[in-house]
Write a protein that holds these residues in place. Structure first.
Motif: not given
Length: 426
Positions: A82-84, A201-213, A297-301
């Motif tokens: 839905k978000n994409i 299977r890939l691992y992705v770390l998100v430390s912050t969404y705004r700003p996205l890093r 980016k699709a879910v960041a907002p």
């Protein structure tokens, strides 16, 4: 606890001692009588309770947790799609070149999730799509389950008849039929190695969404089926042919407990470079990185970007025989239990590197720090996208390179309304 979640056991004394030395000074190890040393990640259910308005609990500045409050916007199968879809429509309205379509109305750059509908809500839309190609195979997945539970394949409308009825008007609808499902066009031409289907299977770390890093972990792996793949409709019910989940494959007669049906990403790269060429292989992995960044980016907002949070996602990617990658799903709690010796080493390093980024220098956690760790603490992670850096360079157009160019390779050039810009997301 400073960081909490599901339990992970470390088998050897060496692992215990390293954990104690590395984590005890941070206040993250629990010692309980008559119990092994355990490191606790916070479960997604506990996260809901912590951030619940009713609980009245508030995290202090030195408490950091390993999920965002509404992580499910990306990790529930229906909400991810839905978000994409919303993201693509918004880019289209803005006239972004990213939302460009071909002559058949397909997105050129944003076509990375299989055609998907929600059931029972989108049943009529699904039927309309199914009738365009009645010989197609579709895969049904419950929205809120993991490890391959509840998944099945269909190639006839009669197989999902119970989803066509409205529970308000039908007296025989069972409780199970009320559960929300997604139905997606099955990728029936997967890339095979040794005749077997696999996914990444890939691992992705998100430390912050705004700003996205976000950071990409270099040590992902492939998960292979134990039975050779066939698109034959007679094998639609054989999950050992179609589903790569270890939770399913480990029950197969041909499951190998030594290697666990797994290949490292570096082995996959070597195989593809030797069979398809280095340029094609690099392009494939650039496209995989592109998919990951666009999904974030699709879910960041809509993501609740709480300063106390970070998250390590498990991305599941399937590659078809044309070397096109597809995003299948994103896991909020990728398995941290090990099925092999190599698995244990990988996941130990994954946790260690994740914590070194979440709280660098082994210091007391502080949610107010700028979340931009020095390069030397990244370990096996590499920066995948840094929105702040992109904006400071004046390059947050995030354009994908045209066919033939590597999308998002730092220093490459793309065009936006005739103006060359650096693409810096990778």
């Amino acid at each position: 606890f400073r960081i909490m979640a599901g339990k992970v056991k470390w088998v050897t004394d060496i692992e215990k001692s390293v954990l104690i030395n590395n984590f005890e000074k941070r206040g993250w190890i629990q010692v309980a009588e008559n119990e092994d040393w355990n490191f606790y990640w916070m479960s997604v259910q506990t996260i809901r309770n912590v951030f619940s308005v009713e609980s009245g609990y508030r995290l202090s500045d030195d408490q950091i947790v390993n999920h965002f409050p509404n992580h499910y916007e990306l990790t529930r199968k229906d909400l991810m799609v839905k978000n994409i879809k919303r993201y693509r429509k918004e880019l289209e309205k803005e006239g972004s070149p990213l939302a460009e379509k071909d002559e058949n109305g397909k997105y050129i750059y944003l076509d990375f999730v299989p055609v998907t509908f929600m059931l029972p809500a989108d049943y009529n839309l699904f039927v309309e799509e199914f009738r365009k190609n009645p010989s197609s195979t579709w895969i049904m997945k419950p929205c809120g389950k993991a490890q391959g539970k509840g998944i099945f394949l269909i190639n006839k409308l009669s197989q999902i008849k119970k989803w066509s009825r409205d529970s308000k008007t039908s007296s025989f609808v069972s409780q199970s039929s009320k559960e929300a499902y997604v139905i997606s066009l099955y990728i029936n031409n997967p890339l095979l190695i040794g005749g077997k289907k696999f996914d990444l299977r890939l691992y992705v770390l998100v430390s912050t969404y705004r700003p996205l890093r976000c950071y990409m972990y270099k040590l992902g792996f492939c998960r292979f089926c134990t039975v050779k793949y066939t698109p034959s409709t007679s094998e639609l019910d054989n999950m050992f042919v179609h589903l790569t989940n270890v939770a399913i494959q480990k029950h197969g007669d041909d499951y190998n407990h030594i290697h666990g049906g797994k290949w490292t990403v570096s082995n996959l790269r070597l195989y593809l470079e030797s069979t398809r060429g280095k340029e094609v292989t690099n392009k494939l992995f650039d496209e995989i990185h592109w998919i990951i960044v666009q999904s974030l980016k699709a879910v960041a907002p809509v993501m609740n970007n709480d300063k106390h949070c970070f998250e390590c996602y498990g991305y599941d990617i399937i590659i078809d025989d044309k070397l096109k990658p597809w995003l299948i799903e994103v896991n909020a709690s990728p398995s941290l239990t090990s099925s092999t010796a190599n698995d244990r080493i990988l996941k130990y390093n994954l946790i260690n590197d994740t914590l070194n980024i979440a709280v660098p220098n082994g210091e007391i956690p502080d949610c107010k720090w700028n979340k931009s760790p020095p390069k030397e603490v990244l370990g096996n992670y590499e920066v995948l996208y840094d929105e702040e850096m992109a904006q400071s360079d004046g390059t947050d157009r995030d354009l994908r390179g045209r066919p033939g160019q590597s999308p998002g390779v730092k220093g490459s050039r793309a065009r936006d309304s005739g103006k060359p810009v650096l693409t810096t997301w990778k």
